[in-house]
Scaffold this motif. Structure first.
Motif, short mmCIF file in Angstrom:
data_model
loop_
_atom_site.label_atom_id
_atom_site.label_comp_id
_atom_site.label_asym_id
_atom_site.label_seq_id
_atom_site.Cartn_x
_atom_site.Cartn_y
_atom_site.Cartn_z
N ARG A 27 0.84 -1.19 0.00
CA ARG A 27 0.00 0.00 0.00
C ARG A 27 0.88 1.25 0.00
O ARG A 27 1.96 1.25 0.58
CB ARG A 27 -0.90 0.01 1.23
CG ARG A 27 -1.78 -1.21 1.35
CD ARG A 27 -2.65 -1.17 2.58
NE ARG A 27 -1.84 -0.98 3.78
CZ ARG A 27 -2.32 -0.55 4.93
NH1 ARG A 27 -3.59 -0.27 5.04
NH2 ARG A 27 -1.55 -0.41 5.98
N ASP B 218 1.99 2.15 3.40
CA ASP B 218 3.05 1.39 4.07
C ASP B 218 4.44 1.82 3.62
O ASP B 218 5.43 1.47 4.25
CB ASP B 218 2.86 -0.10 3.81
CG ASP B 218 1.61 -0.63 4.50
OD1 ASP B 218 1.24 -0.07 5.53
OD2 ASP B 218 1.00 -1.58 3.97
N PRO C 202 -3.91 4.49 2.57
CA PRO C 202 -4.17 3.24 3.29
C PRO C 202 -5.01 2.22 2.52
O PRO C 202 -5.15 1.09 2.97
CB PRO C 202 -4.92 3.71 4.55
CG PRO C 202 -4.56 5.13 4.71
CD PRO C 202 -4.38 5.66 3.32
N TYR D 39 -2.93 0.25 -3.49
CA TYR D 39 -1.74 -0.55 -3.74
C TYR D 39 -1.04 0.01 -4.97
O TYR D 39 -1.56 -0.05 -6.08
CB TYR D 39 -2.12 -2.01 -3.96
CG TYR D 39 -2.70 -2.65 -2.72
CD1 TYR D 39 -1.92 -3.46 -1.91
CD2 TYR D 39 -4.02 -2.40 -2.33
CE1 TYR D 39 -2.44 -4.03 -0.75
CE2 TYR D 39 -4.54 -2.96 -1.18
CZ TYR D 39 -3.75 -3.77 -0.39
OH TYR D 39 -4.26 -4.33 0.75
N PRO E 160 -2.65 -7.01 4.83
CA PRO E 160 -1.48 -6.39 4.20
C PRO E 160 -0.49 -5.78 5.18
O PRO E 160 0.60 -5.41 4.79
CB PRO E 160 -2.09 -5.31 3.29
CG PRO E 160 -3.45 -5.08 3.77
CD PRO E 160 -3.90 -6.34 4.44
N ASP F 76 -9.81 -2.30 -0.73
CA ASP F 76 -9.76 -1.99 0.70
C ASP F 76 -10.83 -1.00 1.12
O ASP F 76 -11.39 -1.09 2.22
CB ASP F 76 -8.40 -1.40 1.07
CG ASP F 76 -7.35 -2.47 1.28
OD1 ASP F 76 -7.21 -3.31 0.39
OD2 ASP F 76 -6.70 -2.45 2.34
N ARG G 4 -13.38 -1.49 4.27
CA ARG G 4 -13.36 -0.53 5.37
C ARG G 4 -14.77 -0.05 5.72
O ARG G 4 -15.16 0.02 6.88
CB ARG G 4 -12.51 0.66 4.94
CG ARG G 4 -11.64 1.23 5.99
CD ARG G 4 -10.47 1.93 5.35
NE ARG G 4 -9.41 0.97 5.10
CZ ARG G 4 -8.26 0.98 5.76
NH1 ARG G 4 -8.02 1.91 6.63
NH2 ARG G 4 -7.36 0.07 5.52
#
Lengths: 366, 235
Positions: A230, A233, A269, A272, B157, B177, B181
């Motif tokens: 992501r 990250d 968040p 990707y 992840p 995602d 969420r």
């Protein structure tokens, strides 16, 4: 031309030295996300493999993918791939036009049936028999089906070809459809993004050209080398997130200090991509570094998961703009009212029972 | 005018049921609180360097840790759905045979008449969960599974552990995602609303029926009035 030249042979014809060639191979290896021990494999592949014919289609799109690609940082990549290597058909960059261009396409498709690489930029409209996008009098739907039949593999460039992107955003008037919903019997590599990063596109295609194999893909068909993590990250602002230091409004002190943009709706968040690592424009910057949150352009339905500047997305199906929290609060309030009414009713009834007829309601002890 | 009433003390909720109940209460409180903070972090720390603080990371850690507790408490409860007494068994919550379903439906109608609309005065006579409660708990268990799957899918992840990775397939299936969420967030509100109703109704039953509803989740025992038609609603 008995047989197709290899890349090494082509490079020599262009006047490049062996040293240039090896440097190029080392760069390709890095661009494809491989480790340095794979350089020898790349060298061997480019020395021995004949060039891979490539056709590049443009359907419902804005050409930002192509624009991104020709800006990939190493000039030799676009040079090699676009000029000398193998691009037999691409509407926006080829010199040929009209009948000649179509002839080049059909020659390649006939001569290299089952061998050529098909690159698709843009979504394919399916509503009204696909009339919303036609090239040379044929619909995109027709073209993609015909071309895919003889393709070795398909690369879906950008979010349009991978997810539908803005054309497929609600209400999707043209029935815009990503490639994988139309072609189901060919390997498809998705390189989403609006546009994808030039280096990521180059890296993907380099892998295909050098090895003739599909790079390792994740569950939705994206190359793992670039889409396994992501943005959040790998973001350089991540420590601010863990420390709970957030930008509260675009013009506050925190924005100046470069705190985390989480509360401003940053999609890092949930996205990707390799933006925080590879960055853009030769590694100059990427959206978050420029002070703007990620909008999640490489994720499916990112246009409908808005608004971009709100962390919790609006819930589809609700007439007014509503987030999960507003719905939750409304249901919570309704619950409180309901329970309150029930409690009052119970109290009234209890008095009624006490004063009244049957003693179904047992008395408390004492 | 105190009337003497004979009570029968009956052991209804076995230890694993009570353990599940209270561990879930604790973990849900932590999960909902930290979850809502993660969803909308308060702005109480607005200056300083990132190196000096880790509070948001700590909140997230608490959320993930409590998620595991929530999961394993539920695992115990699922096991007890097959190993426990008649009040704990799975068919209370999922009346799948025609006979059970008809009896359950009758029970629901009775609860609506007696406890919700209060148009019938004769109390609902059951020892374990009443039919309405059973159905709601059946739903709560399903949402629990859903919430655990969504939660670990979001966690996958960020983790190298094998267990969260088992849920990595969920995110693509749900379309990214962002969607996961939203669903995780909505299910949180389901639990909050459920908890409010659940606590209210427990107090309601304790007050109205005086069977020791609330203490039963501590001691495991309820008290049934012997004069209220003998043993109540036993199968």
């Amino acid at each position: 031309m008995g047989r197709a030249l290899t890349i090494w042979e082509q490079a020599r014809l262009q006047g490049h030295s062996r040293r240039d060639f090896l440097k190029f191979c080392a760069w390709l290896t890095a661009a494809a996300g491989m480790e340095s021990s794979a350089i020898a494999q790349v060298v061997q592949a480019l020395e021995t493999k004949p060039r891979l014919p490539v056709v590049w289609f443009h359907f419902q799109e804005c050409t930002c993918c192509s624009e991104s690609f020709i800006r990939s940082s190493h000039p030799i990549v676009s040079d090699i791939i676009l000029d000398k290597l193998s691009l037999d058909y691409t509407q926006t960059l080829q010199a040929a036009a009209g009948v000649q261009a179509e002839k080049a396409l059909h020659d390649t498709m006939a001569k290299h049936f089952g061998e050529y690489l098909m690159l698709v930029e843009g979504s394919i409209p399916t509503a009204a028999d696909g009339v919303y996008c036609t090239i040379a009098g044929r619909t995109a739907l027709d073209i993609v089906k015909e071309a895919a039949a003889g393709a070795k593999a398909i690369v879906a460039w950008g979010s349009c070809a991978s997810n539908g992107c803005i054309q497929a955003a609600s209400p999707n008037p043209t029935g815009a459809t990503p490639v994988h919903r139309i072609i189901t019997d060919k390997p498809i590599i998705k390189v989403p993004g609006c546009p994808p990063i030039g280096e990521v596109m180059a890296g993907t295609i380099v892998h295909l050209l050098a090895f003739g194999t599909i790079p390792e893909l994740d569950r939705v068909g994206r190359p793992k080398a670039f889409y396994s993590r992501r943005v959040h990250d790998t973001c350089y602002r991540r420590p601010n997130y863990d420390a709970g230091l957030f930008v509260e409004s675009w013009d506050d002190e925190n924005a100046k200090k470069g705190y985390c943009l989480y509360k401003m709706g940053c999609r890092g968040p949930t996205t990707y991509n390799a933006c925080a690592v590879t960055k853009w424009n030769n590694g100059v910057s990427f959206p978050i570094q420029s002070g703007h949150g990620c909008i999640g352009c490489s994720e499916e339905n990112f246009w409908d998961n808005g608004p971009f500047y709100q962390r919790l997305t609006n819930l589809p199906g609700f007439p007014i703009e509503a987030t999960a929290d507003r719905v939750g609060l409304a249901v919570g309030a309704a619950t409180a009212v309901g329970l309150g009414a029930h409690a009052v009713l119970t109290f009234v009834r209890k008095r009624d029972v006490k004063g009244g007829h049957e003693s179904a309601e047992p008395k408390p002890q004492e | 005018m105190a009337t003497t009433t004979a009570f029968e003390r009956a052991y209804i909720w076995e230890r694993p049921v009570r353990l599940y109940h209270w561990v879930t209460v604790a973990s849900l409180l932590v999960l909902a609180a930290t979850g809502l903070v993660i969803g909308r972090p308060p702005a109480f720390l607005t200056a300083g360097d990132a190196s000096a603080s880790q509070w948001f990371g700590t909140v997230r850690f608490l959320h993930f840790a409590a998620g595991y507790v929530f999961l394993f408490a539920f695992v115990i409860r699922v096991y007890w759905m097959f190993a426990g007494n008649e009040y704990a068994r799975w068919h209370n919550f999922y009346p799948l045979t025609p006979t059970r379903f008809r009896r359950w439906l009758g029970g629901v109608l009775q609860v609506i008449k007696v406890d919700v609309l209060q148009i019938q005065k004769k109390p609902v006579q059951v020892r374990g969960h009443n039919a309405m409660a059973s159905a709601i708990y059946g739903m709560v268990f399903l949402v629990t599974v859903f919430q655990i799957v969504m939660g670990f899918a979001l966690y996958a992840p960020m983790s190298d552990a094998w267990f969260p990775r088992l849920f990595a397939w969920v995110v693509p299936m749900m379309g990214g995602d962002a969607n996961v969420r939203i669903w995780h967030h909505l299910a949180t509100w389901f639990f909050i609303v459920f908890a409010a109703i659940h606590v209210y109704l427990s107090v309601f039953h304790d007050v109205v029926e005086a069977e020791g509803e609330i203490s039963s989740m501590v001691s495991g025992s309820k008290y049934f009035h012997q004069d209220a038609g003998g043993r109540r609603g036993v199968k």
